[in-house]
Design an enzyme around this catalytic site. Sequence first.
Site, PDB file in Angstrom:
ATOM      1  N   GLU A 275       9.518  -4.321  10.077  1.00 45.23           N
ATOM      2  CA  GLU A 275       9.891  -2.991   9.563  1.00 45.23           C
ATOM      3  C   GLU A 275      10.355  -2.055  10.682  1.00 45.23           C
ATOM      4  O   GLU A 275       9.766  -2.025  11.777  1.00 45.23           O
ATOM      5  CB  GLU A 275       8.675  -2.363   8.848  1.00 45.23           C
ATOM      6  CG  GLU A 275       8.964  -0.952   8.360  1.00 45.23           C
ATOM      7  CD  GLU A 275       7.943  -0.401   7.370  1.00 45.23           C
ATOM      8  OE1 GLU A 275       6.960  -1.091   7.052  1.00 45.23           O
ATOM      9  OE2 GLU A 275       8.159   0.736   6.897  1.00 45.23           O
TER      10      GLU A 275
ATOM     11  N   ASP B  31      -1.034  -6.411  -0.314  1.00 44.12           N
ATOM     12  CA  ASP B  31      -1.140  -5.764   0.991  1.00 44.12           C
ATOM     13  C   ASP B  31      -2.603  -5.412   1.254  1.00 44.12           C
ATOM     14  O   ASP B  31      -3.244  -4.761   0.420  1.00 44.12           O
ATOM     15  CB  ASP B  31      -0.330  -4.449   0.907  1.00 44.12           C
ATOM     16  CG  ASP B  31       0.386  -4.115   2.177  1.00 44.12           C
ATOM     17  OD1 ASP B  31       0.243  -4.846   3.163  1.00 44.12           O
ATOM     18  OD2 ASP B  31       1.121  -3.104   2.161  1.00 44.12           O
TER      19      ASP B  31
ATOM     20  N   ASP C 268       0.835  -1.212   0.000  1.00 42.01           N
ATOM     21  CA  ASP C 268       0.000   0.000   0.000  1.00 42.01           C
ATOM     22  C   ASP C 268       0.868   1.261   0.000  1.00 42.01           C
ATOM     23  O   ASP C 268       0.362   2.380  -0.077  1.00 42.01           O
ATOM     24  CB  ASP C 268      -1.013  -0.007   1.156  1.00 42.01           C
ATOM     25  CG  ASP C 268      -0.356  -0.094   2.529  1.00 42.01           C
ATOM     26  OD1 ASP C 268       0.885  -0.192   2.602  1.00 42.01           O
ATOM     27  OD2 ASP C 268      -1.097  -0.066   3.534  1.00 42.01           O
ATOM     28  N   SER C 269       2.198   1.063   0.025  1.00 42.60           N
ATOM     29  CA  SER C 269       3.121   2.193  -0.161  1.00 42.60           C
ATOM     30  C   SER C 269       2.891   2.850  -1.517  1.00 42.60           C
ATOM     31  O   SER C 269       3.315   3.978  -1.751  1.00 42.60           O
ATOM     32  CB  SER C 269       4.574   1.719  -0.051  1.00 42.60           C
ATOM     33  OG  SER C 269       4.811   0.636  -0.933  1.00 42.60           O
TER      34      SER C 269
ATOM     35  N   GLU D  74      -0.881  -5.875   8.711  1.00 40.43           N
ATOM     36  CA  GLU D  74      -0.030  -5.291   9.751  1.00 40.43           C
ATOM     37  C   GLU D  74      -0.596  -5.621  11.126  1.00 40.43           C
ATOM     38  O   GLU D  74      -1.809  -5.550  11.334  1.00 40.43           O
ATOM     39  CB  GLU D  74       0.032  -3.762   9.579  1.00 40.43           C
ATOM     40  CG  GLU D  74       0.706  -3.332   8.300  1.00 40.43           C
ATOM     41  CD  GLU D  74       0.886  -1.813   8.179  1.00 40.43           C
ATOM     42  OE1 GLU D  74       0.631  -1.087   9.158  1.00 40.43           O
ATOM     43  OE2 GLU D  74       1.285  -1.377   7.086  1.00 40.43           O
TER      44      GLU D  74
ATOM     45  N   LYS E 217      -1.011  -9.618   2.914  1.00 35.84           N
ATOM     46  CA  LYS E 217      -0.201  -9.171   4.058  1.00 35.84           C
ATOM     47  C   LYS E 217      -1.047  -8.276   4.941  1.00 35.84           C
ATOM     48  O   LYS E 217      -1.800  -7.447   4.427  1.00 35.84           O
ATOM     49  CB  LYS E 217       1.039  -8.409   3.579  1.00 35.84           C
ATOM     50  CG  LYS E 217       1.858  -7.820   4.726  1.00 35.84           C
ATOM     51  CD  LYS E 217       3.232  -7.332   4.261  1.00 35.84           C
ATOM     52  CE  LYS E 217       3.233  -5.927   3.726  1.00 35.84           C
ATOM     53  NZ  LYS E 217       2.729  -4.884   4.635  1.00 35.84           N
TER      54      LYS E 217
END
Length: 264
Positions: A182, A84, A45-46, A115, A113
Amino acid sequence: MMKKKLTINGIKKAKNERLLTMVTAYDALFATLLQESADILLVGDSLNMSFNGKPDTLSATLDQMIYHTNAVCQGAKNTFVICDMPFGSYNNKRQALKNAIRVYQESPADAIKIEGGKDKADLVQTLSENGIAVCGHIGLLPQSVRGEGGYIVRGKTPHDIEALVEDAEAIEDAGAFCIVVEGVKAEAAALIAQAVKIPVIGIGAGSGVDGQVLVFSDMLGLFEAFTPKFVKKYIDGASLVKEAVAHYKTEVESKTFPANEHTY
Ligand code: KIV
């Protein structure tokens, strides 16, 4: 020779055998180029920051992530692709499962993915039990940037290191096949990698882990807005692009382009 596509078992097996190279990709064009060397492509999502110019990742939507995942899978048919899950798409087990199923049904993504650490273990377990391959993401969590008040490096105290190791263990026990770690002090990240049997892929987490991931527009020097300490620019892509377009403009203005060989 055609590259052999990794599976989640191949990824797990890589632990202690070889280091994994993961890079983000957002479109078919770059995915085709990046897949030649990358083991895993992450549709992160960056993209909301590096491609959409937004200040953080939070406004990326599931529709966008599915769109970009399809593009990446199209360009890199022989590469393991992770999608993501964007902010707000996995707030509870029911919603997470519904949205992860959407990703699987509407794209050829190999995994998703999410978080979060211990707090997301239940959710990872539900997804895993329902046939979804889950990559965890612990440490500095970009989707929590507004709630945390910034991008804060983790693993600086024994207490925090212990919490991170517990996060990794909980995610592993819940069924994740690998974990992105991260923005964590190198010593802490190495302890996390030693604590679990699944690969730990670091970003800003030093070299004592089982592989590395970088955002492709960072490593190619295309993203100029800011450069985190952990980024290495392997080429100065921004200068190359600017010089090429400036060169093109000079040739357009001087009528050097198009030359005979570019003319029907
Ligand atoms: O969105 C992303 O690109 C990521 C990487 C930074 C791991 O989550």
